[in-house]
Design an enzyme around this catalytic site. Structure first.
Site, PDB file in Angstrom:
ATOM      1  N   ASP A  62       0.920  -1.366  -0.036  1.00 49.05           N
ATOM      2  CA  ASP A  62      -0.003   0.046   0.771  1.00 49.05           C
ATOM      3  C   ASP A  62       0.868   1.314   0.345  1.00 49.05           C
ATOM      4  O   ASP A  62       2.090   1.266   0.848  1.00 49.05           O
ATOM      5  CB  ASP A  62      -1.030   0.290   1.128  1.00 49.05           C
ATOM      6  N   ASN A  89       1.507   4.998 -10.413  1.00 52.68           N
ATOM      7  CA  ASN A  89      -0.114   4.664 -10.621  1.00 52.68           C
ATOM      8  C   ASN A  89      -1.223   4.390  -9.575  1.00 52.68           C
ATOM      9  O   ASN A  89      -2.788   5.276 -10.059  1.00 52.68           O
ATOM     10  CB  ASN A  89       0.353   3.464 -11.625  1.00 52.68           C
ATOM     11  N   TYR A 155     -10.294  15.075  -5.799  1.00 51.39           N
ATOM     12  CA  TYR A 155      -9.020  14.516  -6.572  1.00 51.39           C
ATOM     13  C   TYR A 155      -8.541  15.788  -7.751  1.00 51.39           C
ATOM     14  O   TYR A 155      -7.740  15.723  -7.697  1.00 51.39           O
ATOM     15  CB  TYR A 155     -10.414  13.697  -7.487  1.00 51.39           C
ATOM     16  N   LYS A 159      -4.765  16.306  -8.124  1.00 57.20           N
ATOM     17  CA  LYS A 159      -4.009  15.383  -9.769  1.00 57.20           C
ATOM     18  C   LYS A 159      -3.298  16.951  -9.823  1.00 57.20           C
ATOM     19  O   LYS A 159      -2.389  16.561 -10.758  1.00 57.20           O
ATOM     20  CB  LYS A 159      -5.463  15.170 -10.628  1.00 57.20           C
TER      21      LYS A 159
END
Length: 252
Positions: A62, A89, A155, A159
């Protein structure tokens, strides 16, 4: 084989884009240390690619655990003595939460995986790349890292952070023979969206209104080929930037 005998550490390898990256890189001759929480999926990836020129090493781990990261790096170094390519990723969504609906729990989780995880794995791999004066770091960003309405608040924030980190890492280590590039996929058909629970419709309705303007969906296989190119020497002059792979969605 563009990646013959290259040693790769890949996070988030158990599904979607990460799974296909593992397959594509093994097809191109790389030895891939595929890290994810679901070991059974990694074993499936290993079995599926057993006749490929490259090889998959399944590593349960993890990215929110420094011990798991250190273990994955150690396994790669013990087995192959080096790491040529790192692919950050691993990532999670935030249930499309707006600022008003965001919870500390969701916020902390998404930053721990999408941002801190990228930093920690990169930090762990850099000593080897610096020693070799060579390396490629590929970060999975998103069109959500370039636009405001391609996801929930958390999110989109994470990003954007990945895009900024990529620029910083790429420029900082450019004279050490290390490249860092982010890939920003658009709408891709993966299982990540099926894990969304109790979405904030204020966000989701606005996101879907924009999606209807260009509802083309890509495949993980198409995205994986971009990673293989960027990891190869063919892309040696691409550094510190973000490559958008969205079928033209951001052009609207």
């Amino acid at each position: 084989m563009k990646l013959e005998n290259k040693i790769v550490l890949l996070t988030g390898a158990s599904s979607g884009i990460g799974y296909e990256i593992g397959k594509e890189f093994a097809k191109e001759g790389a030895k891939v240390f595929a890290m994810a929480r679901r070991l059974e999926k990694l074993e499936q990836l290993k079995t599926e690619t057993k006749d490929y020129p490259g090889e998959i090493f399944a590593v349960k781990g993890d990215v929110t655990s420094q011990a798991d990261i250190d273990n994955a790096v150690k396994l790669a170094l013990d087995e192959c003595k080096t790491i040529d390519i790192l692919i950050n990723n691993a990532g999670v969504l935030d249930n499309y939460k707006s600022a008003g609906e965001m919870t500390d729990e969701i916020w902390d989780k998404i930053f721990d995986v999408n941002v801190t995880g990228v930093m920690r794995v990169t930090r762990a791999v850099l000593p080897t790349m610096l020693k070799n004066k060579s390396g490629v770091i590929l970060n999975t960003a998103s069109v959500g890292g370039l636009q405001g309405m391609r996801g929930g608040l958390g999110y989109v924030a994470t990003k954007h952070a990945v895009v900024g980190m990529t620029k910083n890492i790429g420029y900082t280590y450019s004279d050490d023979g290390i490249r860092c590039v982010a890939i920003a996929p658009g709408s891709i058909s993966t299982e990540i969206g099926t894990k969304v629970k109790d979405p904030d419709m204020k966000v989701l309705d606005k996101l879907m209104a924009g999606f209807k303007m260009f509802s083309k969906t890509g495949t993980p296989e198409e995205i994986a080929k971009i990673y293989a190119f960027l990891a190869s020497d063919d892309a040696r002059f691409i550094n510190g930037t973000t490559i958008v792979v969205d079928g033209g969605w951001l052009a609207y």
